[in-house]
Scaffold this motif. Structure first.
Motif, mmCIF file in Angstrom:
data_model
loop_
_atom_site.group_PDB
_atom_site.id
_atom_site.type_symbol
_atom_site.label_atom_id
_atom_site.label_comp_id
_atom_site.label_asym_id
_atom_site.label_seq_id
_atom_site.Cartn_x
_atom_site.Cartn_y
_atom_site.Cartn_z
ATOM 1 N N LEU A 1 -33.741 -39.171 14.496
ATOM 2 C CA LEU A 1 -32.432 -38.989 15.141
ATOM 3 C C LEU A 1 -32.508 -37.898 16.196
ATOM 4 C CD1 LEU A 1 -28.925 -38.760 13.620
ATOM 5 C CD2 LEU A 1 -29.805 -36.839 14.899
ATOM 6 N N VAL A 2 -33.062 -36.754 15.832
ATOM 7 C CA VAL A 2 -33.148 -35.624 16.760
ATOM 8 C C VAL A 2 -33.998 -35.994 17.971
ATOM 9 C CG1 VAL A 2 -33.983 -33.253 17.033
ATOM 10 C CG2 VAL A 2 -32.684 -33.888 14.993
ATOM 11 N N LEU A 3 -35.153 -36.606 17.730
ATOM 12 C CA LEU A 3 -36.017 -37.008 18.844
ATOM 13 C C LEU A 3 -35.298 -37.955 19.800
ATOM 14 C CD1 LEU A 3 -39.546 -37.799 17.356
ATOM 15 C CD2 LEU A 3 -38.911 -35.916 18.853
ATOM 16 N N GLU A 4 -34.675 -38.965 19.239
ATOM 17 C CA GLU A 4 -34.099 -40.026 20.059
ATOM 18 C C GLU A 4 -32.761 -39.648 20.683
ATOM 19 O OE1 GLU A 4 -36.356 -43.526 17.537
ATOM 20 O OE2 GLU A 4 -34.260 -43.099 17.093
ATOM 21 N N MET A 5 -31.981 -38.832 20.020
ATOM 22 C CA MET A 5 -30.660 -38.489 20.558
ATOM 23 C C MET A 5 -30.672 -37.241 21.431
ATOM 24 S SD MET A 5 -27.984 -39.416 17.522
ATOM 25 C CE MET A 5 -26.581 -39.434 18.626
ATOM 26 N N PHE A 6 -31.542 -36.293 21.126
ATOM 27 C CA PHE A 6 -31.453 -34.996 21.796
ATOM 28 C C PHE A 6 -32.717 -34.578 22.554
ATOM 29 C CE2 PHE A 6 -28.752 -34.844 17.939
ATOM 30 C CZ PHE A 6 -27.526 -34.845 18.576
ATOM 31 N N LEU A 7 -33.866 -35.106 22.166
ATOM 32 C CA LEU A 7 -35.119 -34.653 22.769
ATOM 33 C C LEU A 7 -35.857 -35.756 23.541
ATOM 34 C CD1 LEU A 7 -36.451 -32.554 19.744
ATOM 35 C CD2 LEU A 7 -35.160 -31.749 21.731
ATOM 36 N N TRP A 8 -35.207 -36.861 23.763
ATOM 37 C CA TRP A 8 -35.860 -38.035 24.333
ATOM 38 C C TRP A 8 -36.543 -37.764 25.677
ATOM 39 C CZ3 TRP A 8 -37.603 -42.158 22.186
ATOM 40 C CH2 TRP A 8 -37.950 -43.271 22.948
ATOM 41 N N PRO B 1 -40.714 -33.187 27.641
ATOM 42 C CA PRO B 1 -42.135 -33.520 27.829
ATOM 43 C C PRO B 1 -42.862 -33.891 26.539
ATOM 44 C CG PRO B 1 -41.556 -31.603 29.145
ATOM 45 C CD PRO B 1 -40.361 -31.918 28.283
ATOM 46 N N ARG B 2 -42.606 -33.180 25.476
ATOM 47 C CA ARG B 2 -43.306 -33.448 24.214
ATOM 48 C C ARG B 2 -42.959 -34.833 23.662
ATOM 49 N NH1 ARG B 2 -43.511 -29.564 18.886
ATOM 50 N NH2 ARG B 2 -44.900 -30.891 17.706
ATOM 51 N N THR B 3 -41.683 -35.190 23.691
ATOM 52 C CA THR B 3 -41.274 -36.500 23.196
ATOM 53 C C THR B 3 -41.789 -37.602 24.105
ATOM 54 O OG1 THR B 3 -39.314 -35.542 22.170
ATOM 55 C CG2 THR B 3 -39.297 -37.920 22.522
ATOM 56 N N ARG B 4 -41.705 -37.378 25.420
ATOM 57 C CA ARG B 4 -42.232 -38.372 26.362
ATOM 58 C C ARG B 4 -43.710 -38.606 26.107
ATOM 59 N NH1 ARG B 4 -40.278 -35.169 30.635
ATOM 60 N NH2 ARG B 4 -42.367 -35.331 31.518
ATOM 61 N N SER B 5 -44.448 -37.550 25.869
ATOM 62 C CA SER B 5 -45.878 -37.662 25.603
ATOM 63 C C SER B 5 -46.135 -38.445 24.313
ATOM 64 C CB SER B 5 -46.498 -36.273 25.505
ATOM 65 O OG SER B 5 -47.841 -36.362 25.130
ATOM 66 N N ALA B 6 -45.357 -38.161 23.282
ATOM 67 C CA ALA B 6 -45.527 -38.849 21.997
ATOM 68 C C ALA B 6 -45.294 -40.349 22.120
ATOM 69 C CB ALA B 6 -44.585 -38.251 20.957
ATOM 70 N N GLN C 1 -39.122 -43.293 32.957
ATOM 71 C CA GLN C 1 -38.913 -44.219 31.847
ATOM 72 C C GLN C 1 -37.997 -43.614 30.787
ATOM 73 O OE1 GLN C 1 -43.112 -44.686 30.997
ATOM 74 N NE2 GLN C 1 -42.979 -46.896 31.416
ATOM 75 N N ALA C 2 -38.222 -42.352 30.476
ATOM 76 C CA ALA C 2 -37.391 -41.687 29.472
ATOM 77 C C ALA C 2 -35.938 -41.636 29.924
ATOM 78 C CB ALA C 2 -37.917 -40.283 29.194
ATOM 79 N N GLU C 3 -35.717 -41.317 31.170
ATOM 80 C CA GLU C 3 -34.343 -41.253 31.687
ATOM 81 C C GLU C 3 -33.690 -42.628 31.674
ATOM 82 O OE1 GLU C 3 -30.932 -39.706 32.507
ATOM 83 O OE2 GLU C 3 -32.685 -38.443 32.161
ATOM 84 N N GLN C 4 -34.446 -43.662 32.028
ATOM 85 C CA GLN C 4 -33.904 -45.021 32.054
ATOM 86 C C GLN C 4 -33.573 -45.550 30.659
ATOM 87 O OE1 GLN C 4 -36.931 -47.187 34.135
ATOM 88 N NE2 GLN C 4 -36.138 -46.623 36.156
ATOM 89 N N THR C 5 -34.262 -45.063 29.644
ATOM 90 C CA THR C 5 -34.050 -45.552 28.276
ATOM 91 C C THR C 5 -33.294 -44.566 27.395
ATOM 92 O OG1 THR C 5 -36.227 -44.702 27.611
ATOM 93 C CG2 THR C 5 -36.121 -47.016 28.337
ATOM 94 N N ARG C 6 -32.810 -43.492 27.992
ATOM 95 C CA ARG C 6 -32.150 -42.424 27.235
ATOM 96 C C ARG C 6 -30.980 -42.935 26.397
ATOM 97 N NH1 ARG C 6 -27.930 -39.424 28.389
ATOM 98 N NH2 ARG C 6 -27.827 -40.147 30.533
ATOM 99 N N VAL C 7 -30.128 -43.767 26.966
ATOM 100 C CA VAL C 7 -28.956 -44.255 26.243
ATOM 101 C C VAL C 7 -29.372 -45.171 25.090
ATOM 102 C CG1 VAL C 7 -26.845 -45.630 26.457
ATOM 103 C CG2 VAL C 7 -27.436 -43.980 28.232
ATOM 104 N N LEU C 8 -30.348 -46.033 25.338
ATOM 105 C CA LEU C 8 -30.839 -46.907 24.271
ATOM 106 C C LEU C 8 -31.459 -46.093 23.137
ATOM 107 C CD1 LEU C 8 -32.492 -49.746 26.370
ATOM 108 C CD2 LEU C 8 -30.402 -49.902 25.025
ATOM 109 N N ALA C 9 -32.240 -45.092 23.489
ATOM 110 C CA ALA C 9 -32.866 -44.244 22.480
ATOM 111 C C ALA C 9 -31.803 -43.496 21.676
ATOM 112 C CB ALA C 9 -33.834 -43.259 23.132
ATOM 113 N N GLY C 10 -30.773 -43.028 22.345
ATOM 114 C CA GLY C 10 -29.692 -42.337 21.643
ATOM 115 C C GLY C 10 -29.014 -43.244 20.636
ATOM 116 N N ASN C 11 -28.797 -44.493 21.020
ATOM 117 C CA ASN C 11 -28.191 -45.459 20.113
ATOM 118 C C ASN C 11 -29.107 -45.711 18.912
ATOM 119 O OD1 ASN C 11 -26.056 -47.411 19.541
ATOM 120 N ND2 ASN C 11 -27.614 -48.943 19.933
#
Length: 119
Positions: A20-27, A30-35, A42-52
């Motif tokens: 939850l924390v990774l996908e909603m708040f840390l998506w 850099p560390r999450t993007r790398s993981a 890509q992270a910015e484009q998928t931020r809303v989907l990841a939050g959901n």
């Protein structure tokens, strides 16, 4: 339920709180993007989907925590239902997104599920 089953359920719940924390708040960090092997774009484009998706992981964690706090008459059934949900999501994610999901999500759920069944 046995203490081992409860500990395993708690670990799966904590794992989903972490998701939850990774996908909603840390998506987009850099560390999450790398993981997840994503560029900043890509992270910015998928931020809303990841939050959901993170929110759904939070619901799974809430259900597992509920099973730990519920009266003993209902706790195993709740645990079985929510662990089965995690397992199905992990199997599906392993087939459709990344095979590592089998190891990181499906396997812990399966072990916890078996611990509840055999408790």
């Amino acid at each position: 339920m046995s203490m081992i089953a409860k500990v395993l359920i708690a670990l799966v719940a904590l794992e989903h709180i972490y998701f939850l924390v990774l996908e909603m708040f840390l998506w987009t960090t850099p560390r999450t993007r790398s993981a997840f092997g994503m560029s900043a774009e890509q992270a910015e484009q998928t931020r809303v989907l990841a939050g959901n998706q993170g929110l759904y992981n939070g619901f799974l964690a809430a259900g597992l925590i509920w099973s730990l706090l519920a009266p003993s008459a209902f706790a195993p059934q709740l645990a079985l239902f929510f662990l089965a949900c995690v397992l199905v999501a992990g199997v599906y994610g392993g087939f459709t997104a990344n095979k590592r999901i089998w190891l990181l999500q499906a396997l812990p759920a399966a072990i916890a599920l078996l611990s509840v069944i055999f408790a």
